[in-house]
Design a protein around this motif. Structure first.
Motif, PDB file in Angstrom:
ATOM      1  N   THR A   1     -39.413 -29.831  38.915  1.00  0.00           N
ATOM      2  CA  THR A   1     -38.329 -30.121  37.959  1.00  0.00           C
ATOM      3  C   THR A   1     -37.118 -30.701  38.698  1.00  0.00           C
ATOM      4  N   ILE A   2     -36.754 -30.040  39.819  1.00  0.00           N
ATOM      5  CA  ILE A   2     -35.571 -30.502  40.588  1.00  0.00           C
ATOM      6  C   ILE A   2     -35.808 -31.924  41.112  1.00  0.00           C
ATOM      7  N   LEU A   3     -37.014 -32.121  41.639  1.00  0.00           N
ATOM      8  CA  LEU A   3     -37.322 -33.457  42.193  1.00  0.00           C
ATOM      9  C   LEU A   3     -37.243 -34.525  41.117  1.00  0.00           C
ATOM     10  N   LYS A   4     -37.737 -34.205  39.934  1.00  0.00           N
ATOM     11  CA  LYS A   4     -37.686 -35.170  38.832  1.00  0.00           C
ATOM     12  C   LYS A   4     -36.237 -35.493  38.476  1.00  0.00           C
ATOM     13  N   LYS A   5     -35.396 -34.428  38.468  1.00  0.00           N
ATOM     14  CA  LYS A   5     -33.982 -34.628  38.121  1.00  0.00           C
ATOM     15  C   LYS A   5     -33.291 -35.506  39.168  1.00  0.00           C
ATOM     16  N   ILE A   6     -33.577 -35.225  40.440  1.00  0.00           N
ATOM     17  CA  ILE A   6     -32.939 -36.008  41.507  1.00  0.00           C
ATOM     18  C   ILE A   6     -33.394 -37.469  41.450  1.00  0.00           C
ATOM     19  N   ASP A   7     -34.680 -37.635  41.184  1.00  0.00           N
ATOM     20  CA  ASP A   7     -35.202 -39.007  41.053  1.00  0.00           C
ATOM     21  C   ASP A   7     -34.483 -39.755  39.928  1.00  0.00           C
ATOM     22  N   ALA A   8     -34.279 -39.041  38.818  1.00  0.00           N
ATOM     23  CA  ALA A   8     -33.620 -39.675  37.661  1.00  0.00           C
ATOM     24  C   ALA A   8     -32.179 -40.030  38.012  1.00  0.00           C
ATOM     25  N   ILE A   9     -31.477 -39.094  38.708  1.00  0.00           N
ATOM     26  CA  ILE A   9     -30.072 -39.347  39.090  1.00  0.00           C
ATOM     27  C   ILE A   9     -30.008 -40.550  40.046  1.00  0.00           C
ATOM     28  N   THR A  10     -30.918 -40.575  41.037  1.00  0.00           N
ATOM     29  CA  THR A  10     -30.944 -41.676  42.007  1.00  0.00           C
ATOM     30  C   THR A  10     -31.130 -43.014  41.299  1.00  0.00           C
ATOM     31  N   ALA A  11     -32.082 -43.027  40.358  1.00  0.00           N
ATOM     32  CA  ALA A  11     -32.358 -44.279  39.642  1.00  0.00           C
ATOM     33  C   ALA A  11     -31.140 -44.715  38.834  1.00  0.00           C
ATOM     34  N   LYS A  12     -30.448 -43.740  38.194  1.00  0.00           N
ATOM     35  CA  LYS A  12     -29.277 -44.077  37.378  1.00  0.00           C
ATOM     36  C   LYS A  12     -28.131 -44.585  38.245  1.00  0.00           C
ATOM     37  N   VAL A  13     -27.916 -43.913  39.399  1.00  0.00           N
ATOM     38  CA  VAL A  13     -26.836 -44.343  40.312  1.00  0.00           C
ATOM     39  C   VAL A  13     -27.101 -45.774  40.797  1.00  0.00           C
ATOM     40  N   SER A  14     -28.356 -46.057  41.180  1.00  0.00           N
ATOM     41  CA  SER A  14     -28.710 -47.400  41.655  1.00  0.00           C
ATOM     42  C   SER A  14     -28.504 -48.439  40.558  1.00  0.00           C
ATOM     43  N   GLU A  15     -28.915 -48.080  39.355  1.00  0.00           N
ATOM     44  CA  GLU A  15     -28.807 -49.002  38.214  1.00  0.00           C
ATOM     45  C   GLU A  15     -27.330 -49.300  37.914  1.00  0.00           C
ATOM     46  N   ALA A  16     -26.519 -48.226  37.861  1.00  0.00           N
ATOM     47  CA  ALA A  16     -25.086 -48.397  37.579  1.00  0.00           C
ATOM     48  C   ALA A  16     -24.426 -49.219  38.688  1.00  0.00           C
ATOM     49  N   GLY A  17     -24.804 -48.930  39.933  1.00  0.00           N
ATOM     50  CA  GLY A  17     -24.252 -49.671  41.086  1.00  0.00           C
ATOM     51  C   GLY A  17     -24.557 -51.146  40.982  1.00  0.00           C
ATOM     52  N   ALA A  18     -25.817 -51.452  40.603  1.00  0.00           N
ATOM     53  CA  ALA A  18     -26.225 -52.862  40.498  1.00  0.00           C
ATOM     54  C   ALA A  18     -25.435 -53.575  39.398  1.00  0.00           C
ATOM     55  N   ILE A  19     -25.250 -52.885  38.258  1.00  0.00           N
ATOM     56  CA  ILE A  19     -24.515 -53.510  37.134  1.00  0.00           C
ATOM     57  C   ILE A  19     -23.056 -53.740  37.522  1.00  0.00           C
ATOM     58  N   ILE A  20     -22.426 -52.690  38.125  1.00  0.00           N
ATOM     59  CA  ILE A  20     -21.007 -52.823  38.515  1.00  0.00           C
ATOM     60  C   ILE A  20     -20.857 -53.928  39.567  1.00  0.00           C
ATOM     61  N   SER A  21     -21.802 -53.984  40.521  1.00  0.00           N
ATOM     62  CA  SER A  21     -21.744 -55.028  41.562  1.00  0.00           C
ATOM     63  C   SER A  21     -21.777 -56.414  40.925  1.00  0.00           C
ATOM     64  N   LEU A  22     -22.696 -56.572  39.975  1.00  0.00           N
ATOM     65  CA  LEU A  22     -22.861 -57.867  39.315  1.00  0.00           C
ATOM     66  C   LEU A  22     -21.571 -58.267  38.587  1.00  0.00           C
TER      67      LEU A  22
END
Lengths: 303, 226
Positions: A162-183
């Motif tokens: 469960t924890i690993l799934k949550k961390i994976d989801a957070i990592t993916a969201k942070v990367s996605e938000a970072g990419a959008i803000i960068s753009l």
């Protein structure tokens, strides 16, 4: 050719000096744009460090029977160590586990009192296992589940999943938000630079017309603007470097206080990647400036 | 020297600036092109320096067929023709000396030669003591003199003057016209576009009159007839 180049540089410097306010405004816009880009990069580095520090803290506990023989325990440890996904396996004995428990609950006398009443150490020896990469915990858990040993008492890893799934989801969201803000930031920067150069050339449109009338060639008209934009870019970048490193120096103690037990050095990151970070920024901005200059000069120089 | 053969210029949607204009100006002439505002005088100048493409006909100046000129050759054409305008067209961020030198620098003239030519032409136009002044620091008449000096640096065989006295008082107007006559005396063909009646009548030179884009009169020793 050499004479023309010298004249182009001279005209360009003269133009910067004689339009000093416009030059300062252009450089200020470039500084703001570059500072935003570098701030974004800093946030990216910090968020990556935050995720890594959380990943660092993830491990699997394989609980062993209290009366296990030492060779059985060593055999399990050896098997787990040999898995390609395993980075580290640490054995914690009953006594060590008890010491840690006491240390952790030293401010909670009720728990310690309850433990005393048991008259025995109820804790089991444990193997603490860490994977090389967070993505490998799934396959590592599967392999640990396949180990058949009389020393193993319990192997329930559902919480970890469960924890690993949550961390994976957070990592993916942070990367996605970072990419959008960068753009968004890259687009804003490009627009700011393009518009400031358009304004500069719009102001010079009469001058460009006069140059054409006295027989100046296309290249002779365009080159000083290209040289000026390269000088503006260089000046903006040097100013950002001069401001950004002291800013990082102020930020560093706060980061160290926040990421206890995790080594984060933002100044070293920017120093070690100096050429890559600022060289690329110079090239990218100089290219944007050059293209904007060429488009703007061509637009306003049709005489 | 200058030939316009059946030249017409139509602006969108259907405004005829020039209508079948034919004229021939010989080397060394001083010609005034006159007419009221909007009769096509400036269009003639623009056509001669390659700033406007004519709709039909042929424009020849100093051996160049401007109707067939390649865009890359236009700067070379302009270096061989001197042009002055009503609004002087001086670079505001350069002083008078730099403005004049600029016309030589753009065609790659050596600095040594520029240092010889610029003071010489500034002396011809009477600005030798105002070389370091910026355009906004001198009078309109002096700005026009500087523009004439800039037009002269290449020793052009043709000087085109588009309403050069339009922004000047009568005293400065006389000075500028005298200067143009002096330049003409050295052998330069001068084409003066104006709607100043007094100037034209005082000159007693060839006068070409345009009206609504058509050439209506061409007199050897003419007067302002409109």
């Amino acid at each position: 050719m050499f004479l023309s180049l010298i004249r182009v540089i001279k005209f360009s410097l003269q133009d910067i000096y004689r339009n000093i306010w416009l030059s300062l405004v252009t450089v200020t816009i470039l500084i703001l744009a570059l500072f935003s880009v570098n701030m974004l990069l800093t946030v990216e580095v910090i968020s990556r460090a935050a995720i890594d520090s959380v990943k660092e803290k993830i491990d699997i506990n394989l609980y062993l029977k209290a009366d296990s023989r030492e060779e059985d325990i060593l055999a399990v440890k050896s098997k787990v160590s040999n898995f390609e996904e395993t980075r580290e396996v640490r054995y914690i004995s009953k006594e060590e586990a008890m010491e840690k428990f006491n240390e952790k609950h030293k401010g909670d006398p009720e728990i310690l009192e309850a433990l005393k009443e048991l008259n025995d150490n109820p804790l089991t020896p444990t193997l603490v296992i860490r994977a090389k990469d967070i993505d490998q915990y799934g396959s590592l858990i599967a392999k640990i589940n396949d180990i058949d040993s009389p020393a193993i008492e319990s192997r329930n890893f559902n919480d970890h999943k469960t924890i690993l799934k949550k961390i994976d989801a957070i990592t993916a969201k942070v990367s996605e938000a970072g990419a959008i803000i960068s753009l968004i930031f890259v687009l804003i920067t490009a627009l700011l630079v393009y518009n400031s150069i358009r304004v500069a050339i719009y102001i010079h449109r009469r001058e460009i017309g006069i140059m054409r009338l006295v027989g100046a060639s296309n290249s002779f008209i365009k080159m000083p603007y290209l040289v000026s934009s390269a000088i503006y870019t260089l000046a903006g970048l040097l100013a950002v470097i001069a401001v950004f490193f002291p800013f990082l120096g102020l930020l560093q103690p706060y980061l160290e206080a926040f990421f206890i037990d995790y080594n984060i050095d933002i100044i070293s990151y920017f120093s070690n990647n100096f050429l890559k970070i600022f060289g690329l920024q110079f090239l990218a901005l100089a290219a944007v400036n050059a293209i904007a200059s060429l488009i703007a000069v061509s637009k306003y120089s049709k005489v | 020297m200058i030939k316009l053969l059946n030249v017409s210029k139509t602006y969108q949607p259907d405004i005829k600036a020039l209508n079948q204009v034919t004229l021939h100006i010989k080397p060394g002439e001083f010609v005034s092109i006159v007419g009221q505002s909007g009769t096509g005088k400036t269009t003639v100048i623009k056509a001669l320096i390659g700033e406007e493409r004519v709709s039909s006909g042929k424009v020849i100046i100093g051996g160049w067929d401007v109707t067939r000129i390649k865009p890359g050759d236009v700067p070379f054409l302009r270096r061989q023709i001197g042009v002055i305008f009503q609004d002087f067209k001086l670079l505001p961020k350069k002083n008078l000396e730099e403005n004049i030198a600029f016309a030589l620098q753009v065609c790659g003239q050596a600095p040594k030669k520029i240092k010889t030519i610029v003071p010489h032409v500034m002396k011809i136009v009477g600005l030798e003591d105002k070389m370091r002044r910026y355009p906004n620091e001198v009078s309109g008449g002096e700005q026009q003199r500087a523009a004439i000096a800039r037009a002269l640096v290449h020793r052009p065989k043709i000087l085109l003057a588009d309403e050069p006295t339009g922004n000047l008082d009568s005293l400065n107007t006389k000075d500028i016209i005298d200067l143009l006559l002096k330049i003409n005396k050295f052998g330069t063909t001068v084409v003066l576009v104006t709607h100043n009646r007094e100037v034209v009548n005082r000159l007693k030179r060839r006068v070409i009159t345009l009206d609504r884009g058509c050439l209506i009169s061409d007199q050897e020793c003419g007067k302002y007839i409109l």
